[in-house]
Motif scaffolding. Structure first.
Motif, PDB file in Angstrom:
ATOM      1  N   ARG A 131       0.835  -1.204   0.000  1.00 23.88           N
ATOM      2  CA  ARG A 131       0.000   0.000   0.000  1.00 23.88           C
ATOM      3  C   ARG A 131       0.870   1.254   0.000  1.00 23.88           C
ATOM      4  NH1 ARG A 131       0.318  -1.909   5.064  1.00 23.88           N
ATOM      5  NH2 ARG A 131       0.669  -0.452   6.785  1.00 23.88           N
ATOM      6  N   TYR A 184      -8.533   7.418  -3.559  1.00 27.46           N
ATOM      7  CA  TYR A 184      -9.379   6.839  -4.598  1.00 27.46           C
ATOM      8  C   TYR A 184      -8.536   6.565  -5.844  1.00 27.46           C
ATOM      9  CZ  TYR A 184     -13.265   8.456  -1.713  1.00 27.46           C
ATOM     10  OH  TYR A 184     -14.134   8.668  -0.684  1.00 27.46           O
ATOM     11  N   GLY A 185      -8.946   5.551  -6.596  1.00 31.92           N
ATOM     12  CA  GLY A 185      -8.193   5.171  -7.779  1.00 31.92           C
ATOM     13  C   GLY A 185      -8.924   5.491  -9.065  1.00 31.92           C
ATOM     14  N   ASP A 186      -8.381   4.988 -10.147  1.00 27.53           N
ATOM     15  CA  ASP A 186      -8.968   5.155 -11.477  1.00 27.53           C
ATOM     16  C   ASP A 186     -10.309   4.426 -11.514  1.00 27.53           C
ATOM     17  OD1 ASP A 186      -9.641   4.989 -14.211  1.00 27.53           O
ATOM     18  OD2 ASP A 186      -7.530   4.953 -14.807  1.00 27.53           O
ATOM     19  N   GLY A 203     -10.388   1.042 -13.018  1.00 29.56           N
ATOM     20  CA  GLY A 203      -9.769  -0.071 -12.313  1.00 29.56           C
ATOM     21  C   GLY A 203      -8.270   0.088 -12.198  1.00 29.56           C
ATOM     22  N   SER A 204      -7.676  -0.790 -11.399  1.00 27.54           N
ATOM     23  CA  SER A 204      -6.238  -0.787 -11.182  1.00 27.54           C
ATOM     24  C   SER A 204      -5.489  -0.939 -12.501  1.00 27.54           C
ATOM     25  CB  SER A 204      -5.877  -1.944 -10.238  1.00 27.54           C
ATOM     26  OG  SER A 204      -4.558  -2.382 -10.430  1.00 27.54           O
ATOM     27  N   ARG A 241     -17.402   6.005 -12.256  1.00 31.38           N
ATOM     28  CA  ARG A 241     -17.020   6.951 -11.200  1.00 31.38           C
ATOM     29  C   ARG A 241     -18.245   7.390 -10.394  1.00 31.38           C
ATOM     30  NH1 ARG A 241     -12.650  10.261 -10.692  1.00 31.38           N
ATOM     31  NH2 ARG A 241     -12.042   9.956 -12.877  1.00 31.38           N
ATOM     32  N   HIS A 268     -14.946   3.303  -7.833  1.00 26.16           N
ATOM     33  CA  HIS A 268     -14.209   2.212  -8.472  1.00 26.16           C
ATOM     34  C   HIS A 268     -14.468   0.942  -7.668  1.00 26.16           C
ATOM     35  CE1 HIS A 268     -11.372   2.601  -5.157  1.00 26.16           C
ATOM     36  NE2 HIS A 268     -11.192   3.872  -5.467  1.00 26.16           N
ATOM     37  N   SER A 269     -14.161  -0.196  -8.252  1.00 27.25           N
ATOM     38  CA  SER A 269     -14.286  -1.464  -7.533  1.00 27.25           C
ATOM     39  C   SER A 269     -13.178  -1.552  -6.482  1.00 27.25           C
ATOM     40  CB  SER A 269     -14.196  -2.635  -8.521  1.00 27.25           C
ATOM     41  OG  SER A 269     -15.276  -2.588  -9.439  1.00 27.25           O
ATOM     42  N   LEU A 319     -10.050  -1.793  -4.452  1.00 33.98           N
ATOM     43  CA  LEU A 319      -8.699  -1.818  -5.004  1.00 33.98           C
ATOM     44  C   LEU A 319      -7.839  -2.939  -4.434  1.00 33.98           C
ATOM     45  CD1 LEU A 319      -7.918   2.004  -5.192  1.00 33.98           C
ATOM     46  CD2 LEU A 319      -8.222   0.427  -7.095  1.00 33.98           C
ATOM     47  N   GLN A 368      -8.542  -5.991  -6.328  1.00 26.75           N
ATOM     48  CA  GLN A 368      -8.012  -5.847  -7.683  1.00 26.75           C
ATOM     49  C   GLN A 368      -6.509  -6.111  -7.720  1.00 26.75           C
ATOM     50  OE1 GLN A 368      -9.308  -2.627 -10.312  1.00 26.75           O
ATOM     51  NE2 GLN A 368     -10.655  -1.910  -8.684  1.00 26.75           N
ATOM     52  N   GLU A 369      -5.785  -5.540  -6.751  1.00 28.31           N
ATOM     53  CA  GLU A 369      -4.334  -5.734  -6.723  1.00 28.31           C
ATOM     54  C   GLU A 369      -3.981  -7.194  -6.441  1.00 28.31           C
ATOM     55  OE1 GLU A 369      -2.174  -3.728  -7.712  1.00 28.31           O
ATOM     56  OE2 GLU A 369      -3.261  -1.844  -7.780  1.00 28.31           O
TER      57      GLU A 369
END
Length: 475
Positions: free
Chosen positions: A143, A149-151, A154-155, A339, A344-345, A347, A350-351
């Motif tokens: 981290r 917040y991210g894109d 998605g990642s 958005r 976003h879903s 994160l 996703q990672e």
């Protein structure tokens, strides 16, 4: 005597005074005892009582003036007798909400003692616990200095990893910026509905077909045009004008047909003429048994086809991870909609998935679970042949995680009684009929979807044995 102190004592005093106000012991304008006197009555410290009074003043139960005792606020007399709980009608509902209210409410799943053949479940024992835990731990350790917040698409790591996986596994060539990570393919379908359909727009959908897709498009205001399917998938000989078509070409849901090459070309030609988009739901494309992998429709025209994929059939439906591959011209619209929907879903998940894809752990898991489900499929087909033989016709067994059985000689009107008898005998049985357009022709024969990915070998054998006994009473 030990005095009551602390937050717990203050909360008890607050609750007691509120109850007395609501019961009418203290009326609006009544003065409460001084903090010194109240502390003596309660055996509490004066500091605790002062804190309790302060909380009641902050909540509006009491009022205070400098040098005067606290008073009960106006408008807080004895509470009226409770009224019977009646759900009040909403003051206003949008057209979208009214359409939602008109959709049928699904029945709650009932537990099955022996086996539940519900489609969509996976075996908990198949989840790659160690690989997922390692990936989640690595994602947690990595981290950043700031949690932000991210894109919305998605990642970046996950989209890059998915680009490679989709090329290796499904032959899809795309750039990461055309991939949108969604909370399961269902959210992807909802975004397609909201972005591509206006109220009154027509959409083509397979009949029978995936119920939640039809409902998502209808909730957005679309008008369904159900098109019959056969062994070669959606019939394309007379497609009507429409703004969108939803198809499951690699494994038609639920009947299992594969859209033929001729019909694929015809569907894309129709979309080009109409200026329509085709939403391709490749919900279980990883599972091929007796046939070679079928290239997705998206590989034939990346500008007209929106490809929807999911991790619900390989990892777990509880993760709520899916993805869309969208035409370049739609990327900005889908990103903006995502958005506004939920930023976003998640994160971290996703990672973790990106880590599994990059390390090869995900594809090793897919190969392992494909073998296990091939064994379950073979066991189910063998049990159906041994126990039911020619009394049922099996469809859609070449691919996916379910089969459809038609009970020869038993009319569709007896489906409800069969389901009830099966439940009483300890198995969950799920009919095909709700997947047909309710306004159109219905199947004449009793048919059921048998999902097998969530069942172990003994449950499959016992479930089919019980099913044979139940059906014997209806033939």
């Amino acid at each position: 005597m030990t005095k009551l102190t602390g937050d717990g004592a203050a909360r008890r005093i607050v609750a007691d005074i509120k109850e007395q106000i609501h019961n009418g012991a203290y009326r609006p304008g009544d003065r409460l005892p001084s903090t010194r006197l109240f502390a003596a009555e309660w055996g509490a410290s004066r500091t605790t009582v002062t804190a309790a009074y302060g909380q009641l003043i902050a909540e509006g139960y009491l009022t205070s003036r400098a040098g005067a005792r606290a008073e009960v606020a106006q408008g807080l007399g004895r509470a009226a007798a409770p009224k019977p709980a009646i759900a009040a009608a909403p003051r206003h509902l949008s057209a979208f909400a009214q359409r939602l209210a008109g959709l049928p409410v699904p029945a709650l799943a009932q537990p099955a003692r022996i086996a539940d053949f519900r489609y969509g479940d996976l075996s908990g024992a198949d989840f790659p616990v160690l690989a997922w835990r390692r990936a989640m731990n690595r994602a947690s350790v990595r981290r950043g200095a700031r949690l932000a917040y991210g894109d919305p698409q998605g990642s970046a790591d996950l989209r890059a990893a998915l680009q490679g996986y989709l090329w290796r596994a499904r032959g899809i060539s795309c750039t990461p910026d055309r991939i949108v990570i969604v909370n399961g393919s269902q959210q992807g379908l909802d975004l397609c509905a909201r972005l591509l359909l206006d109220a009154g727009d027509r959409f083509v959908i397979e009949n029978p077909g995936y119920l939640l897709a039809r409902q998502a498009f209808a909730a957005a205001g679309g008008a369904a045009i159900p098109i019959a399917v056969d062994g070669d998938g959606l019939r394309t000989d007379a497609l009507p004008p429409a703004r969108l078509a939803y198809v499951t070409p690699s494994h038609q849901f639920p009947l299992g047909g594969i859209l033929s090459a001729t019909r694929r070309r015809a569907l894309l030609a129709w979309a080009a003429r109409e200026g329509a988009y085709v939403v391709e739901d490749d919900y279980d494309g990883e599972y091929r048994y007796d046939v070679a992998p079928i290239p997705p429709l998206q590989t034939l025209d990346a500008d007209m086809v929106i490809y929807a994929g999911t991790l619900s059939k390989t990892l777990s439906p509880t993760l709520r991870l899916g993805y869309l591959v969208v035409p370049a011209g739609l990327r900005q619209a889908f990103s903006a909609a995502k958005r506004l929907t939920d930023r976003h879903s998640p994160l971290l998940e996703q990672e973790a998935l990106a880590d599994m894809l990059a390390s090869g752990a995900y594809e090793r898991h897919v190969r392992a679970i494909r073998r296990k489900n091939a064994e379950r499929r073979a066991l189910l087909l063998r049990a159906l042949a041994d126990r039911l033989g020619a009394s049922v016709t099996v469809e859609g067994a070449d691919t996916g995680l379910h089969v459809v059985i038609w009970v020869n000689g038993v009319g569709a009107g007896r489906v409800g009684a069969i389901v009830a008898a099966a439940q009483a005998a300890g198995i969950g049985l799920h009919p095909v009929s709700p997947l047909y357009d309710p306004a159109g022709p219905q199947p004449a024969t009793a048919g059921f979807i048998l999902g097998y990915a969530g069942l172990h070998a003994d449950a499959l054998r016992q479930g089919v044995a019980v099913l044979a006994t139940v059906l014997a009473g209806f033939r």
